[in-house]
Structure formats: structure tokens, C-alpha cells
Design a protein around this motif. Structure first.
Motif, PDB file in Angstrom:
ATOM      1  N   MET A 109       0.819  -1.192   0.000  1.00 57.91           N
ATOM      2  CA  MET A 109       0.000   0.000   0.000  1.00 57.91           C
ATOM      3  C   MET A 109       0.868   1.263   0.000  1.00 57.91           C
ATOM      4  SD  MET A 109      -3.035   0.975   0.005  1.00 57.91           S
ATOM      5  CE  MET A 109      -4.182   2.165   0.502  1.00 57.91           C
ATOM      6  N   LEU A 110       1.921   1.236   0.830  1.00 59.46           N
ATOM      7  CA  LEU A 110       2.812   2.384   0.906  1.00 59.46           C
ATOM      8  C   LEU A 110       3.485   2.644  -0.436  1.00 59.46           C
ATOM      9  CD1 LEU A 110       4.310   4.558   2.548  1.00 59.46           C
ATOM     10  CD2 LEU A 110       6.008   2.807   3.100  1.00 59.46           C
ATOM     11  N   THR A 111       3.880   1.581  -1.117  1.00 58.77           N
ATOM     12  CA  THR A 111       4.563   1.754  -2.392  1.00 58.77           C
ATOM     13  C   THR A 111       3.640   2.365  -3.447  1.00 58.77           C
ATOM     14  OG1 THR A 111       4.024  -0.506  -3.017  1.00 58.77           O
ATOM     15  CG2 THR A 111       6.152  -0.142  -1.979  1.00 58.77           C
ATOM     16  N   LYS A 112       2.364   1.999  -3.404  1.00 56.85           N
ATOM     17  CA  LYS A 112       1.414   2.574  -4.356  1.00 56.85           C
ATOM     18  C   LYS A 112       1.214   4.057  -4.097  1.00 56.85           C
ATOM     19  CE  LYS A 112      -1.083  -1.690  -5.195  1.00 56.85           C
ATOM     20  NZ  LYS A 112      -2.340  -2.407  -5.066  1.00 56.85           N
ATOM     21  N   ILE A 113       1.153   4.437  -2.826  1.00 55.17           N
ATOM     22  CA  ILE A 113       0.978   5.855  -2.481  1.00 55.17           C
ATOM     23  C   ILE A 113       2.215   6.641  -2.890  1.00 55.17           C
ATOM     24  CG2 ILE A 113       0.753   7.471  -0.555  1.00 55.17           C
ATOM     25  CD1 ILE A 113      -0.966   5.317   0.843  1.00 55.17           C
ATOM     26  N   LEU A 114       3.399   6.127  -2.559  1.00 55.73           N
ATOM     27  CA  LEU A 114       4.638   6.809  -2.940  1.00 55.73           C
ATOM     28  C   LEU A 114       4.759   6.942  -4.457  1.00 55.73           C
ATOM     29  CD1 LEU A 114       7.237   5.221  -0.500  1.00 55.73           C
ATOM     30  CD2 LEU A 114       6.411   7.570  -0.478  1.00 55.73           C
ATOM     31  N   GLY A 115       4.442   5.874  -5.162  1.00 60.15           N
ATOM     32  CA  GLY A 115       4.514   5.913  -6.621  1.00 60.15           C
ATOM     33  C   GLY A 115       3.522   6.886  -7.222  1.00 60.15           C
ATOM     34  N   ALA A 116       2.297   6.915  -6.692  1.00 53.75           N
ATOM     35  CA  ALA A 116       1.272   7.819  -7.227  1.00 53.75           C
ATOM     36  C   ALA A 116       1.635   9.277  -6.967  1.00 53.75           C
ATOM     37  CB  ALA A 116      -0.083   7.495  -6.616  1.00 53.75           C
ATOM     38  N   VAL A 117       2.086   9.574  -5.761  1.00 48.07           N
ATOM     39  CA  VAL A 117       2.464  10.954  -5.440  1.00 48.07           C
ATOM     40  C   VAL A 117       3.685  11.367  -6.255  1.00 48.07           C
ATOM     41  CG1 VAL A 117       3.284  12.485  -3.604  1.00 48.07           C
ATOM     42  CG2 VAL A 117       1.415  10.893  -3.156  1.00 48.07           C
ATOM     43  N   GLY A 118       4.638  10.462  -6.433  1.00 49.49           N
ATOM     44  CA  GLY A 118       5.809  10.761  -7.259  1.00 49.49           C
ATOM     45  C   GLY A 118       5.433  11.050  -8.703  1.00 49.49           C
ATOM     46  N   ALA A 119       4.517  10.258  -9.246  1.00 49.31           N
ATOM     47  CA  ALA A 119       4.065  10.484 -10.625  1.00 49.31           C
ATOM     48  C   ALA A 119       3.333  11.819 -10.749  1.00 49.31           C
ATOM     49  CB  ALA A 119       3.161   9.342 -11.074  1.00 49.31           C
ATOM     50  N   VAL A 120       2.512  12.141  -9.756  1.00 47.48           N
ATOM     51  CA  VAL A 120       1.794  13.425  -9.784  1.00 47.48           C
ATOM     52  C   VAL A 120       2.781  14.585  -9.736  1.00 47.48           C
ATOM     53  CG1 VAL A 120       0.255  14.914  -8.434  1.00 47.48           C
ATOM     54  CG2 VAL A 120      -0.378  12.556  -8.867  1.00 47.48           C
ATOM     55  N   LEU A 121       3.799  14.489  -8.893  1.00 45.96           N
ATOM     56  CA  LEU A 121       4.806  15.560  -8.822  1.00 45.96           C
ATOM     57  C   LEU A 121       5.549  15.713 -10.146  1.00 45.96           C
ATOM     58  CD1 LEU A 121       6.336  15.171  -5.253  1.00 45.96           C
ATOM     59  CD2 LEU A 121       4.849  16.989  -6.097  1.00 45.96           C
ATOM     60  N   LEU A 122       5.870  14.605 -10.792  1.00 44.89           N
ATOM     61  CA  LEU A 122       6.531  14.701 -12.099  1.00 44.89           C
ATOM     62  C   LEU A 122       5.622  15.369 -13.138  1.00 44.89           C
ATOM     63  CD1 LEU A 122       8.433  11.315 -12.408  1.00 44.89           C
ATOM     64  CD2 LEU A 122       9.408  13.599 -12.228  1.00 44.89           C
ATOM     65  N   ILE A 123       4.352  15.017 -13.131  1.00 42.64           N
ATOM     66  CA  ILE A 123       3.408  15.622 -14.081  1.00 42.64           C
ATOM     67  C   ILE A 123       3.265  17.109 -13.815  1.00 42.64           C
ATOM     68  CG2 ILE A 123       0.973  15.668 -14.754  1.00 42.64           C
ATOM     69  CD1 ILE A 123       1.007  12.591 -14.347  1.00 42.64           C
ATOM     70  N   VAL A 124       3.170  17.496 -12.544  1.00 41.28           N
ATOM     71  CA  VAL A 124       3.068  18.923 -12.193  1.00 41.28           C
ATOM     72  C   VAL A 124       4.323  19.668 -12.654  1.00 41.28           C
ATOM     73  CG1 VAL A 124       3.035  20.534 -10.242  1.00 41.28           C
ATOM     74  CG2 VAL A 124       1.460  18.606 -10.292  1.00 41.28           C
ATOM     75  N   GLY A 125       5.485  19.053 -12.490  1.00 39.96           N
ATOM     76  CA  GLY A 125       6.725  19.674 -12.955  1.00 39.96           C
ATOM     77  C   GLY A 125       6.738  19.892 -14.452  1.00 39.96           C
ATOM     78  N   VAL A 126       6.262  18.913 -15.205  1.00 43.46           N
ATOM     79  CA  VAL A 126       6.215  19.055 -16.665  1.00 43.46           C
ATOM     80  C   VAL A 126       5.210  20.142 -17.066  1.00 43.46           C
ATOM     81  CG1 VAL A 126       5.539  17.871 -18.799  1.00 43.46           C
ATOM     82  CG2 VAL A 126       7.000  16.724 -17.145  1.00 43.46           C
ATOM     83  N   VAL A 127       4.078  20.182 -16.388  1.00 42.67           N
ATOM     84  CA  VAL A 127       3.074  21.214 -16.706  1.00 42.67           C
ATOM     85  C   VAL A 127       3.654  22.603 -16.451  1.00 42.67           C
ATOM     86  CG1 VAL A 127       0.861  22.203 -15.960  1.00 42.67           C
ATOM     87  CG2 VAL A 127       1.053  19.760 -16.381  1.00 42.67           C
ATOM     88  N   PHE A 128       4.330  22.782 -15.305  1.00 42.15           N
ATOM     89  CA  PHE A 128       4.942  24.079 -15.030  1.00 42.15           C
ATOM     90  C   PHE A 128       6.045  24.410 -16.032  1.00 42.15           C
ATOM     91  CE2 PHE A 128       3.481  24.156 -10.435  1.00 42.15           C
ATOM     92  CZ  PHE A 128       2.671  25.262 -10.620  1.00 42.15           C
ATOM     93  N   ALA A 129       6.737  23.403 -16.545  1.00 42.01           N
ATOM     94  CA  ALA A 129       7.835  23.642 -17.478  1.00 42.01           C
ATOM     95  C   ALA A 129       7.341  24.089 -18.845  1.00 42.01           C
ATOM     96  CB  ALA A 129       8.690  22.392 -17.614  1.00 42.01           C
ATOM     97  N   VAL A 130       6.203  23.564 -19.296  1.00 38.04           N
ATOM     98  CA  VAL A 130       5.735  23.893 -20.643  1.00 38.04           C
ATOM     99  C   VAL A 130       4.707  25.026 -20.657  1.00 38.04           C
ATOM    100  CG1 VAL A 130       6.202  21.589 -21.530  1.00 38.04           C
ATOM    101  CG2 VAL A 130       3.943  22.105 -20.637  1.00 38.04           C
ATOM    102  N   ARG A 131       4.207  25.403 -19.503  1.00 43.32           N
ATOM    103  CA  ARG A 131       3.207  26.472 -19.437  1.00 43.32           C
ATOM    104  C   ARG A 131       3.881  27.822 -19.686  1.00 43.32           C
ATOM    105  NH1 ARG A 131      -0.106  28.030 -14.088  1.00 43.32           N
ATOM    106  NH2 ARG A 131      -1.364  29.659 -15.028  1.00 43.32           N
ATOM    107  N   PRO A 132       3.320  28.644 -20.589  1.00 42.51           N
ATOM    108  CA  PRO A 132       3.955  29.929 -20.891  1.00 42.51           C
ATOM    109  C   PRO A 132       3.868  30.909 -19.720  1.00 42.51           C
ATOM    110  CG  PRO A 132       1.946  29.643 -22.177  1.00 42.51           C
ATOM    111  CD  PRO A 132       2.148  28.394 -21.411  1.00 42.51           C
ATOM    112  N   ILE A 133       4.853  31.790 -19.675  1.00 45.01           N
ATOM    113  CA  ILE A 133       4.960  32.792 -18.625  1.00 45.01           C
ATOM    114  C   ILE A 133       4.839  34.166 -19.276  1.00 45.01           C
ATOM    115  CG2 ILE A 133       6.464  33.734 -16.827  1.00 45.01           C
ATOM    116  CD1 ILE A 133       7.925  31.040 -16.866  1.00 45.01           C
TER     117      ILE A 133
END
Length: 86
Positions: A1-25
Motif C-alpha cells: 500500500m505504501l509503495t502505491k501511495i509513494l509511486g502515485a504521489v511521485g508520478a503526480v509531482l513529475l506531471i506537475v513539474g512538466v506542466v509548469f515547465a511547458v506552461r507559458p509565462i
């Protein structure tokens, strides 16, 4: 269970990072582009601070996501070594 939570939160953080990287400023109504592709023809002083702070956010989210994914992988590996299946 812990591994699924860690993996899901890690994936969400990576997606948020990519969104911030490609979003225009924009700064003072001028388009600065994104972290990956700054616009051409902009005065560097207009956008340097905004691009720098956005780049710091992207690095933070990306590093956090990778760290959590590695923690999930390590936790899974340790659990499998402690409880071998036959």
C-alpha cells in the motif's frame, strides 16, 4: 500500500513539474515563453526573474517526484527480499 501511495504521489509531482515547465509565462504583459523554450526577441531583464523562479519550481517538483518514485521502488524491493514468495 505504501509503495502505491509513494509511486502515485511521485508520478503526480513529475506531471506537475512538466506542466509548469511547458506552461507559458508572461511578465508585464509580454510573453516570456516557457522554461524549455523562452520566446525570441524578449529583453532578458524582463523575464529572467520569472523564468528563474519557474525553473526552480520545475526542478523541485521533478526532483521530489523522482525521489518518491525511487523510494517506492526501494520499498518494493525491500519487501520482496523480506518476504520471498515460493
Amino acid at each position: 500500500m505504501l509503495t502505491k501511495i509513494l509511486g502515485a504521489v511521485g508520478a503526480v509531482l513529475l506531471i506537475v513539474g512538466v506542466v509548469f515547465a511547458v506552461r507559458p509565462i508572461s511578465a508585464a504583459g509580454d510573453s516570456c515563453g516557457s522554461v524549455f523554450q523562452p520566446d525570441k526577441g524578449i529583453t532578458p531583464m524582463q523575464c529572467d526573474a520569472r523564468l528563474s523562479s519557474r525553473g526552480t519550481l520545475v526542478i523541485g517538483f521533478g526532483a521530489g517526484g523522482v525521489a518518491l518514485l525511487l523510494a517506492a521502488f526501494a520499498t518494493t524491493t525491500l519487501q520482496n527480499r523480506r518476504n520471498p514468495t515460493t
